[in-house]
Design an enzyme around this catalytic site. Structure first.
Site, mmCIF file in Angstrom:
data_model
loop_
_atom_site.group_PDB
_atom_site.id
_atom_site.type_symbol
_atom_site.label_atom_id
_atom_site.label_comp_id
_atom_site.label_asym_id
_atom_site.label_seq_id
_atom_site.Cartn_x
_atom_site.Cartn_y
_atom_site.Cartn_z
ATOM 1 N N HIS A 155 -2.817 -6.400 3.675
ATOM 2 C CA HIS A 155 -3.331 -6.213 5.034
ATOM 3 C C HIS A 155 -3.532 -4.727 5.307
ATOM 4 O O HIS A 155 -2.685 -3.908 4.947
ATOM 5 C CB HIS A 155 -2.352 -6.802 6.057
ATOM 6 C CG HIS A 155 -2.646 -6.426 7.477
ATOM 7 N ND1 HIS A 155 -1.859 -5.547 8.197
ATOM 8 C CD2 HIS A 155 -3.647 -6.809 8.317
ATOM 9 C CE1 HIS A 155 -2.345 -5.411 9.407
ATOM 10 N NE2 HIS A 155 -3.426 -6.173 9.503
ATOM 11 N N SER A 156 -4.649 -4.379 5.925
ATOM 12 C CA SER A 156 -4.907 -3.009 6.358
ATOM 13 C C SER A 156 -4.777 -2.039 5.184
ATOM 14 O O SER A 156 -5.425 -2.213 4.155
ATOM 15 C CB SER A 156 -3.955 -2.659 7.506
ATOM 16 O OG SER A 156 -4.422 -1.551 8.243
ATOM 17 N N PHE A 157 -3.924 -1.030 5.300
ATOM 18 C CA PHE A 157 -3.769 -0.051 4.229
ATOM 19 C C PHE A 157 -3.304 -0.710 2.933
ATOM 20 O O PHE A 157 -3.688 -0.307 1.831
ATOM 21 C CB PHE A 157 -2.786 1.035 4.662
ATOM 22 C CG PHE A 157 -2.549 2.103 3.629
ATOM 23 C CD1 PHE A 157 -3.598 2.889 3.177
ATOM 24 C CD2 PHE A 157 -1.289 2.322 3.118
ATOM 25 C CE1 PHE A 157 -3.390 3.877 2.219
ATOM 26 C CE2 PHE A 157 -1.071 3.311 2.169
ATOM 27 C CZ PHE A 157 -2.127 4.087 1.721
#
Length: 252
Positions: A44-46
């Site tokens: 998720h995300s980074f």
């Protein structure tokens, strides 16, 4: 897994910054310890960007890559221009925190919760309590955060790449890729507005062109933390993707 400096993982030694490539190395170390040869990654995300970088550096090891409201590589409209600014900020922040030598702050569970919610307004209270179970440690007088205080803005750790390198990295991928984008997602959390669609359009066009049938793109309702707040919005897509018989070729 918890990257170095996060959750229950050890902090890096003084003087060592937290860069995206370090976290790619963290994954490789875990895989070596588990003696895995081939596996899937969900980030998720980074974390998704770390997973994407790993999947292009070690393409033969990754069968499927699931990206939760993120891109496989750190590409930003101003990222390449600002990369030196980010690097300077990361180094200055590292020195500042290490020089302060302040002990980690101890606060009550309720105060810790309220601080977390204030800094993460898109996360529900229920999800915040779950995250703090792993993100904090109980001491005699309250809670302390587990995350290394040297971790600051995500931009400090990202390895931004050019569009040319994005295309080259995408061509290295052997995995099937599922990208789940929240309709009120990343740009609403990290950007002032979503008016510049050039980056996301370039990413979608590149992945579709390079990966062809190995790329799936789905938009789901909710915000950047949809997998926490409304897991039912993504669980079905993820399960179907993982259970599908399609696997990445060992050689392209």
């Amino acid at each position: 897994m918890d990257f170095g400096g996060h959750g229950l993982s050890s902090h890096y030694s003084p003087g060592l910054p937290y860069y995206q490539e370090n976290f790619v190395s963290d994954i490789r170390r875990v895989v070596a310890a588990l003696k895995w040869k081939r596996f899937s990654i969900m980030g998720h995300s980074f974390g998704g960007m770390v997973g994407g970088m790993f999947s292009s550096i070690f393409p033969e090891m990754v069968d499927k890559l699931i990206l939760l409201d993120t891109l496989p590589f750190a590409l930003d409209a101003k990222g390449v221009e600002d990369v030196l600014t980010y690097r300077r900020g990361a180094i200055e922040h590292l020195l500042q925190v290490e020089a302060s030598q302040k002990p980690r702050q101890v606060v009550s569970p309720e105060e810790m919760l309220q601080r977390f919610l204030k800094n993460n307004s898109h996360v529900s209270e229920e999800c915040a309590r779950l995250l703090l179970q792993r993100g904090t440690t109980e001491v005699a007088t309250g809670l302390i955060m587990n995350r290394d205080r040297r971790m600051a803005l995500p931009e400090y750790s990202m390895d931004f790449i050019s569009r040319e390198l994005f295309v080259h990295s995408a061509k290295k991928l052997q995995a099937h890729v599922l990208l789940l984008k929240a309709i009120q997602g990343y740009y609403n959390v990290r950007r002032e507005n979503d008016s510049d669609r050039n980056v996301i359009l370039f990413v979608m066009d590149t992945l579709k062109s390079v990966l062809k049938e190995r790329f799936q793109y789905v938009e789901v309702p909710d915000n950047h933390y949809v997998h926490l707040n409304q897991p039912q919005n993504v669980a079905g897509f993820i399960s179907a993707f993982l259970l599908s018989k399609e696997t990445a070729p060992h050689e392209l």
